[in-house]
Motif scaffolding. Structure first.
Motif, PDB file in Angstrom:
ATOM      1  N   LEU A   1       0.824  -1.214   0.000  1.00 18.35           N
ATOM      2  CA  LEU A   1       0.000   0.000   0.000  1.00 18.35           C
ATOM      3  C   LEU A   1       0.855   1.260   0.000  1.00 18.35           C
ATOM      4  CD1 LEU A   1      -2.825  -1.032   2.516  1.00 18.35           C
ATOM      5  CD2 LEU A   1      -2.984  -0.872   0.026  1.00 18.35           C
TER       6      LEU A   1
ATOM      7  N   THR B   1       2.261   1.710  -3.455  1.00 18.06           N
ATOM      8  CA  THR B   1       1.193   2.190  -4.341  1.00 18.06           C
ATOM      9  C   THR B   1       0.916   3.672  -4.113  1.00 18.06           C
ATOM     10  OG1 THR B   1       0.197  -0.017  -4.264  1.00 18.06           O
ATOM     11  CG2 THR B   1      -1.174   1.774  -5.083  1.00 18.06           C
ATOM     12  N   TYR B   2       0.904   4.077  -2.850  1.00 18.72           N
ATOM     13  CA  TYR B   2       0.672   5.489  -2.536  1.00 18.72           C
ATOM     14  C   TYR B   2       1.798   6.364  -3.082  1.00 18.72           C
ATOM     15  CZ  TYR B   2       0.150   9.760   0.210  1.00 18.72           C
ATOM     16  OH  TYR B   2       0.029  11.067   0.597  1.00 18.72           O
TER      17      TYR B   2
ATOM     18  N   TRP C   1       1.408   6.749  -6.722  1.00 22.03           N
ATOM     19  CA  TRP C   1       0.305   7.671  -7.009  1.00 22.03           C
ATOM     20  C   TRP C   1       0.729   9.123  -6.812  1.00 22.03           C
ATOM     21  CZ3 TRP C   1      -4.184   7.125  -9.362  1.00 22.03           C
ATOM     22  CH2 TRP C   1      -5.133   8.145  -9.238  1.00 22.03           C
ATOM     23  N   GLN C   2       1.478   9.384  -5.746  1.00 23.29           N
ATOM     24  CA  GLN C   2       1.947  10.744  -5.506  1.00 23.29           C
ATOM     25  C   GLN C   2       2.934  11.188  -6.583  1.00 23.29           C
ATOM     26  OE1 GLN C   2       0.878  12.991  -3.238  1.00 23.29           O
ATOM     27  NE2 GLN C   2      -0.691  11.457  -2.763  1.00 23.29           N
TER      28      GLN C   2
END
Length: 749
Positions: free
Chosen positions: A659, A662-663, A666-667
């Protein structure tokens, strides 16, 4: 032959090189001396080019080599170059090799790749450079032992990687067909076939693993099949196939060992570890594929450039075949159309009333689609619950096909109903329409599979049947086969009839467009059944492999005959990421939950299968761990199982890491989007500034022209007014000079 203007432009560009490079301007007609001067630069500054930290030197190297090649090609092709000796070519080649030798391996490969040559010429050039470098190895500074090892390892890895990539590209399936599809129908339709090929590779790997570690060892244990083959087994999956390696119940629970000296082979551990290894590899393959496609399609900045570079640097001059040239032109024109269409769609703005109408239509469509999906799920649950009683009352062998037939009818009709909602919703972009249809279809199909899994694990498994694992395997086989038959009939008959209706009767309909969402969800639905059924029917990956191979050719033929290109061209570079995400969640995660319940909560059959006699499937692992704990040499395996595999904390930490990554991705994506938007605005502002300065410069030039014109007019008037006075002064001066000359000649006078 290059024109004079082109040569002048090259000379002007050559003047912009750094000050430490001496580049003489050559006349337009002395192109050969220009080549020689550039080649001299390559040789004299080879040490500067070999420095990996000097960006200017790298740029100059690329400039000089490409310029050298362009002039050489010009000289070779021009009619006036017949008299030039071929020894000059060898000299230029030697100078080029001499400029490449001092470089590092990475810079040398980049420089060779930038050469406008064919792949064979580049390979030969690289071999010649490596050969010359090996001859001059005594002149180069010797590396220490560690550096030599690292250099050799990196070279071996790079060579093996290049060889593997060439091999994979050579044996890659349907490359030519993919180019034809992409050139005619665009990347949106091509994404479906890419996804189909990706699933085919997946199933090939699964079949190889299961065949190697489960099926082949079972062949070594001879068991006679007493059932008679009638041919109906291909449709029902029962009968003769029941006592073959196709189903779970046929496999032995004993340890396979040939001779007293042969190594024992535990079928229980082999069965559960092979299925577990396939699922683990699928899990990490899905994660890796999602990360790779996400990085390529969402994070890399070049995707936000709209492919503008294709307008300038799009053509590959190594393509010479006429058919390949036309195919390349179609691909490029389709990609440019998609980019322009996407830019145009982003600039469309709706009014408030239009937005309200669209929102109301979307809500109504979602309510209707959800109601239809719930009704279909209730119907499937009712059919599955009463299927056992129906089979008891009807002894016909074909009665077992009723449930798969009705489920396939629902899967065929409902997505077509969802596709009709587009007439009401009218999405602004085709991509959003495909996404919405995918979500609605995945909700329907995964709900149906969930109800069937509940029926299998809570009704069939608890009914006390003789071998319930084989019954579940037969049910999944019939569902998969019936889905394949319906898809085949729909492609060969349904789409053909739709083409006839669209072309013959109401001319306003015309040819239909390829429904990406419906066809992709058929693949995801079938692959989900295969993952669930591999535990109960190890040959399902092989069956799915054959069906995918057939479906590719059927869909390709139907696409070329019965469909037209999308009316709205749109770029589908991010569709593959979304397909794999849907395959991962909720499809693959649902499969993991189903198999986890089966292994940890259900009791195996007492008379069939490799786990007969055990209270739960997982107890085979527990017994193996207990056996290893008594052997000191295998305590590390016990520690790994107890602290990693059997620990909830480990999976919690692993999930947290995934996670977090993934974050971060995304950022990074959002940050690059903001940066690209700011750079785009900066480019626009700079363009406006340049236009403003150009307008000011034009005004100043106009004012200067007017001032010069008025000054010239005033001077002319002054000259005209003062011209009689100048004439008199000129005559008087002439008389005075004449008198002085006469007096000097005759002093007496």
């Amino acid at each position: 032959m290059l024109s004079d203007d082109q040569l002048n432009e090259i000379i002007v560009e050559a003047e912009n090189v750094p000050s430490w490079v001496v580049l003489e301007k050559t006349p337009v007609n002395s192109s050969f001396s220009m080549v020689s001067s550039i080649s001299d630069i390559d040789v004299t500054d080879s040490q500067s080019f070999g420095n990996p930290d000097d960006k200017k030197s790298k740029q100059l190297l690329r400039f000089s080599t490409s310029l050298n090649e362009s002039f050489l090609q010009t000289l070779h092709r021009s009619p006036g170059s017949v008299g030039i000796d071929t020894s000059h070519e060898n000299i230029q080649g030697q100078k080029l090799i001499a400029s490449l030798i001092p470089m590092t391996s990475r810079d040398r490969i980049k420089a060779i790749r930038s050469q406008p040559r064919t792949m064979e010429e580049k390979r030969n050039l690289k071999k010649m450079v490596d050969k010359e470098k090996s001859k001059q190895s005594h002149r180069i500074l010797e590396f220490n032992c560690c550096a030599q090892c690292l250099n050799s390892v990196s070279q071996a890895y790079r060579r093996s990687k290049n060889s593997l990539s060439e091999l994979l590209s050579y044996i890659s399936l349907w490359q030519k067909t993919f180019k034809v599809i992409g050139g005619k129908f665009g990347t949106s339709v091509l994404s479906y076939f890419n996804f189909l090929r990706w699933l085919l590779k997946f199933n090939i790997f699964s079949f190889i693993v299961t065949f190697s570690f489960i099926i082949i060892p079972q062949f070594t244990v001879p068991e006679k099949n007493t059932l008679q083959f009638t041919g109906l087994e291909f449709f029902t999956g029962a009968g003769y196939f029941q006592d073959t390696v196709m189903y779970y119940g046929f496999y032995t629970n004993s340890t396979v060992q040939h001779g007293s000296s042969g190594a024992p082979y535990n079928m229980q551990l082999a069965y559960i570890f092979t299925i577990g290894a396939c699922l683990i590899v699928c899990f990490f393959s899905l994660l890796f594929s999602m990360a790779r496609y996400f990085r390529n399609n969402f994070i890399n900045p070049h995707i936000y450039s709209r492919g503008i570079t294709k307008l300038i640097f799009c053509w590959d001059f190594t393509v010479t075949h006429e058919r390949a040239v036309k195919l390349k032109q179609k691909n490029l024109s389709m990609e440019i159309r998609e980019n322009l269409s996407e830019i145009r769609q982003e600039n469309v703005k709706l009014t408030l009333n239009q937005q309200l109408v669209h929102v109301s239509a979307h809500l109504a469509a979602w309510v209707v689609s959800t109601g239809v999906a719930i009704a279909c799920c209730v119907a499937v649950y009712y059919l599955a619950e009463n299927n056992s009683e129906f089979l008891k009352n009807h002894q016909n062998p074909g009665a077992v096909l009723l449930l798969p037939f009705l489920v396939s009818c629902i899967n065929l009709a409902t997505p077509r109903l969802y596709s009709l909602f587009r007439l009401v919703e009218r999405y602004e972009t085709p991509r959003r329409e495909v996404y919405i249809l995918l979500i609605r279809n995945i909700f329907l199909k995964i709900s149906i599979i969930g109800i069937l899994c509940y029926y299998w694990l809570n009704i069939v498994a608890q009914a006390g049947e003789e071998c319930w694992e084989t019954l579940i395997g037969q049910e999944i086989y019939r569902l998969l086969l019936m889905d394949f038959v319906f898809s085949l009939a729909d492609s060969l008959l349904g789409e053909f009839l739709r083409r006839l209706i669209g072309m013959q009767f109401p001319t306003s309909l015309g040819l239909q467009e390829f429904d990406i969402a419906r066809n992709v969800l058929e693949l995801i639905y079938a692959q989900t059944l295969v993952w669930i059924g591999t535990f109960f029917c190890p040959l399902l990956p092989f069956i799915q492999m054959i069906t995918l191979f057939i479906m590719f050719y059927v869909k390709n033929i139907s696409l070329m005959m019965n469909f037209q290109p999308p009316s709205k061209a749109w770029r589908a570079s991010q569709m593959m990421t979304f397909f794999i995400f849907l395959l991962f969640f909720p499809s693959f995660t649902g499969v993991l939950c189903t198999l986890a319940i089966t292994i940890w909560r259900l009791k195996p059959s007492a008379d069939c299968g490799p786990f007969r006699g055990l209270p739960f499937f997982i107890h085979s692992i527990y017994s193996w761990i207990d056996t290893l704990s008594k052997r000191p040499g295998y305590l590390w395996v016990v520690w790994i199982y107890q602290n990693l595999i059997g620990s909830v904390h480990f999976f919690f930490i692993l999930t947290l890491i995934v996670l977090i990554i993934t974050y971060l991705y995304w950022q990074i994506t959002e940050g690059r989007k903001i940066m690209i938007r700011l750079l785009h605005e900066q480019i626009i502002n700079e363009g406006k500034d340049k236009m403003f300065l150009i307008e000011k410069l034009a005004k100043l030039q106009d004012m200067e022209k007017r001032a010069n014109t008025s000054l010239f007019t005033m001077e002319r008037r002054d000259v005209e007014q003062t011209s009689p006075l100048h004439v008199r002064e000129h005559n008087a001066a002439h008389d005075l000079r004449f008198r002085r000359s006469v007096q000097e000649e005759n002093p007496k006078v």
